[in-house]
Design a protein around this motif. Structure first.
Motif, PDB file in Angstrom:
ATOM      1  N   LYS A   1      -3.069  14.708   5.516  1.00  0.00           N
ATOM      2  CA  LYS A   1      -4.130  14.519   4.540  1.00  0.00           C
ATOM      3  C   LYS A   1      -4.722  13.131   4.704  1.00  0.00           C
ATOM      4  O   LYS A   1      -3.999  12.134   4.714  1.00  0.00           O
ATOM      5  CB  LYS A   1      -3.596  14.720   3.121  1.00  0.00           C
ATOM      6  N   VAL A   2      -6.043  13.107   4.863  1.00  0.00           N
ATOM      7  CA  VAL A   2      -6.766  11.859   5.096  1.00  0.00           C
ATOM      8  C   VAL A   2      -7.904  11.742   4.090  1.00  0.00           C
ATOM      9  O   VAL A   2      -8.360  12.743   3.521  1.00  0.00           O
ATOM     10  CB  VAL A   2      -7.307  11.779   6.536  1.00  0.00           C
TER      11      VAL A   2
ATOM     12  N   GLU B   1      -7.251   3.531  10.566  1.00  0.00           N
ATOM     13  CA  GLU B   1      -6.948   2.340   9.780  1.00  0.00           C
ATOM     14  C   GLU B   1      -6.622   2.606   8.315  1.00  0.00           C
ATOM     15  O   GLU B   1      -6.178   1.701   7.615  1.00  0.00           O
ATOM     16  CB  GLU B   1      -8.123   1.355   9.863  1.00  0.00           C
ATOM     17  N   LYS B   2      -6.833   3.813   7.842  1.00  0.00           N
ATOM     18  CA  LYS B   2      -6.538   4.109   6.439  1.00  0.00           C
ATOM     19  C   LYS B   2      -5.128   4.689   6.300  1.00  0.00           C
ATOM     20  O   LYS B   2      -4.565   5.224   7.254  1.00  0.00           O
ATOM     21  CB  LYS B   2      -7.539   5.130   5.894  1.00  0.00           C
TER      22      LYS B   2
ATOM     23  N   PHE C   1       1.190   4.253   6.904  1.00  0.00           N
ATOM     24  CA  PHE C   1       0.137   3.373   7.388  1.00  0.00           C
ATOM     25  C   PHE C   1       0.022   3.509   8.904  1.00  0.00           C
ATOM     26  O   PHE C   1      -1.013   3.242   9.485  1.00  0.00           O
ATOM     27  CB  PHE C   1       0.425   1.921   7.015  1.00  0.00           C
ATOM     28  N   SER C   2       1.134   3.885   9.531  1.00  0.00           N
ATOM     29  CA  SER C   2       1.173   4.241  10.945  1.00  0.00           C
ATOM     30  C   SER C   2       2.388   5.137  11.132  1.00  0.00           C
ATOM     31  O   SER C   2       3.307   5.114  10.317  1.00  0.00           O
ATOM     32  CB  SER C   2       1.273   3.008  11.847  1.00  0.00           C
TER      33      SER C   2
ATOM     34  N   ASN D   1      -4.861  -1.825  -2.294  1.00  0.00           N
ATOM     35  CA  ASN D   1      -5.584  -0.912  -1.430  1.00  0.00           C
ATOM     36  C   ASN D   1      -6.116   0.283  -2.223  1.00  0.00           C
ATOM     37  O   ASN D   1      -5.342   1.127  -2.673  1.00  0.00           O
ATOM     38  CB  ASN D   1      -4.656  -0.426  -0.301  1.00  0.00           C
ATOM     39  N   PRO D   2      -7.437   0.415  -2.373  1.00  0.00           N
ATOM     40  CA  PRO D   2      -7.978   1.552  -3.125  1.00  0.00           C
ATOM     41  C   PRO D   2      -7.675   2.894  -2.474  1.00  0.00           C
ATOM     42  O   PRO D   2      -7.615   3.921  -3.163  1.00  0.00           O
ATOM     43  CB  PRO D   2      -9.490   1.278  -3.153  1.00  0.00           C
ATOM     44  N   ASP D   3      -7.470   2.908  -1.142  1.00  0.00           N
ATOM     45  CA  ASP D   3      -7.141   4.161  -0.476  1.00  0.00           C
ATOM     46  C   ASP D   3      -5.742   4.636  -0.831  1.00  0.00           C
ATOM     47  O   ASP D   3      -5.470   5.843  -0.875  1.00  0.00           O
ATOM     48  CB  ASP D   3      -7.258   4.004   1.048  1.00  0.00           C
ATOM     49  N   VAL D   4      -4.827   3.699  -1.086  1.00  0.00           N
ATOM     50  CA  VAL D   4      -3.492   4.073  -1.557  1.00  0.00           C
ATOM     51  C   VAL D   4      -3.584   4.683  -2.951  1.00  0.00           C
ATOM     52  O   VAL D   4      -2.992   5.726  -3.240  1.00  0.00           O
ATOM     53  CB  VAL D   4      -2.554   2.841  -1.558  1.00  0.00           C
ATOM     54  N   VAL D   5      -4.364   4.045  -3.818  1.00  0.00           N
ATOM     55  CA  VAL D   5      -4.538   4.560  -5.177  1.00  0.00           C
ATOM     56  C   VAL D   5      -5.215   5.931  -5.149  1.00  0.00           C
ATOM     57  O   VAL D   5      -4.934   6.786  -6.000  1.00  0.00           O
ATOM     58  CB  VAL D   5      -5.356   3.567  -6.030  1.00  0.00           C
ATOM     59  N   ALA D   6      -6.066   6.172  -4.171  1.00  0.00           N
ATOM     60  CA  ALA D   6      -6.772   7.455  -4.079  1.00  0.00           C
ATOM     61  C   ALA D   6      -5.831   8.627  -3.848  1.00  0.00           C
ATOM     62  O   ALA D   6      -6.178   9.776  -4.145  1.00  0.00           O
ATOM     63  CB  ALA D   6      -7.810   7.390  -2.959  1.00  0.00           C
TER      64      ALA D   6
END
Length: 285
Positions: A22-23, A44-45, A59-60, A126-131
């Motif tokens: 999931k991205v 990078e996300k 993260f990787s 990181n807003p992408d983590v919160v997403a």
């Protein structure tokens, strides 16, 4: 020009039967391009790997950031999170907890579930983590739980509140977040602790980095710091006590560990012994 907002997009995982990755991408993103970027490390996300039984935040692919069993979303799957919760040996009923780093929310959910009367604040840069919050079943904000989108160092520098427990687990894809690798950060952490408060820190990464953080903990908390390794992993868990007169009574802590192990479903008796040995070894040095 119209743009398509990113959302959680699922693409077939090459690693698990019937699994997905999931991205956070637009619905019309090319799955094959995304998968190639994921596999060669150019993506990078943060992203989530879901095999139908568990979900893991990455993260990787070289490092699992957080993990959740779908059948038990409030349990702690990774060893370091279970050992971090051993702070209950010293603070069994905290009134307030500050967590620096959300990740997949394992520690946040565990504390939210087990401490219904505790005020919990979680800071994530990181807003992408919160997403991915809903993917990991992290509770919504309420009068006792909230997630703040901010840099941990900036937050503690401007915060005027006091906390019984501060939990630091602030990492990015390269290891320790750069803003938490300085003395000012640790000064502010101690400033925010209640008189009998404690700090529990996940010290992952290279040995040289870990030694730097342990040195700063030692400087600000003197000899009131305990540190133990997490299994065979590189990371250590450190607990630092703000009370200058604090001296753990291991007999009391062992009794508490036995009583709390069933409540929290953690091997607190084993953790108590490891921290006791850590203190003895520190005194021998």
């Amino acid at each position: 020009m119209n743009t398509v907002s990113p959302k959680v997009l699922s693409i077939p995982s090459p690693f698990a039967v019937n699994g997905v990755i999931k991205v956070l991408e637009a619905p019309d993103a090319d799955p094959s391009i995304l998968l190639n970027r994921l596999l060669d490390g150019r993506y990078e996300k943060p992203y989530v790997v879901d095999d139908g039984h568990s979900r893991a935040l990455y993260f990787s692919f070289s490092f699992v950031q957080s993990a959740m069993r779908l059948s038990q979303p409030n349990s702690l799957e990774l060893a370091y999170t279970r050992k971090m919760m051993s702070f209950v040996l010293f603070a069994p009923q905290p009134k307030s907890i500050l967590m620096l780093g959300l990740g997949g929310g394992s520690l946040a959910k565990f504390c939210h579930h087990h401490f219904p009367d505790t005020q919990i604040t979680v800071v994530e840069i990181n807003p992408d983590v919160v997403a991915f919050r809903d993917e990991f079943k992290i509770p919504p904000d309420s009068d006792r739980f909230r997630v703040v989108l901010s840099d941990a160092a900036l937050y503690v520098a401007s915060c005027a509140a006091s906390f019984d427990v501060i939990v630091t687990d602030a990492f990015d894809k390269d290891g320790f977040a750069s803003t938490v690798c300085n003395r000012e950060f640790y000064f502010n952490l101690r400033r925010l602790l209640a008189a009998d408060g404690l700090l529990v820190a996940n010290l992952a990464g290279r040995r040289e980095e870990r030694k730097v953080h342990l040195k700063m903990l030692g400087d600000f908390f003197n000899e009131r710091t305990l540190a133990v390794p997490v299994g065979r992993d590189d990371n250590h868990i450190a607990i630092a006590f703000n009370n200058r007169d604090f001296a753990p009574c291991w007999q009391t802590i062992r009794r508490r560990a036995k009583a709390l192990s069933r409540t929290f479903d953690l091997d607190l008796e084993k953790f108590a012994e490891k921290f006791a040995r850590s203190e003895k070894n520190a005194h021998r040095q």
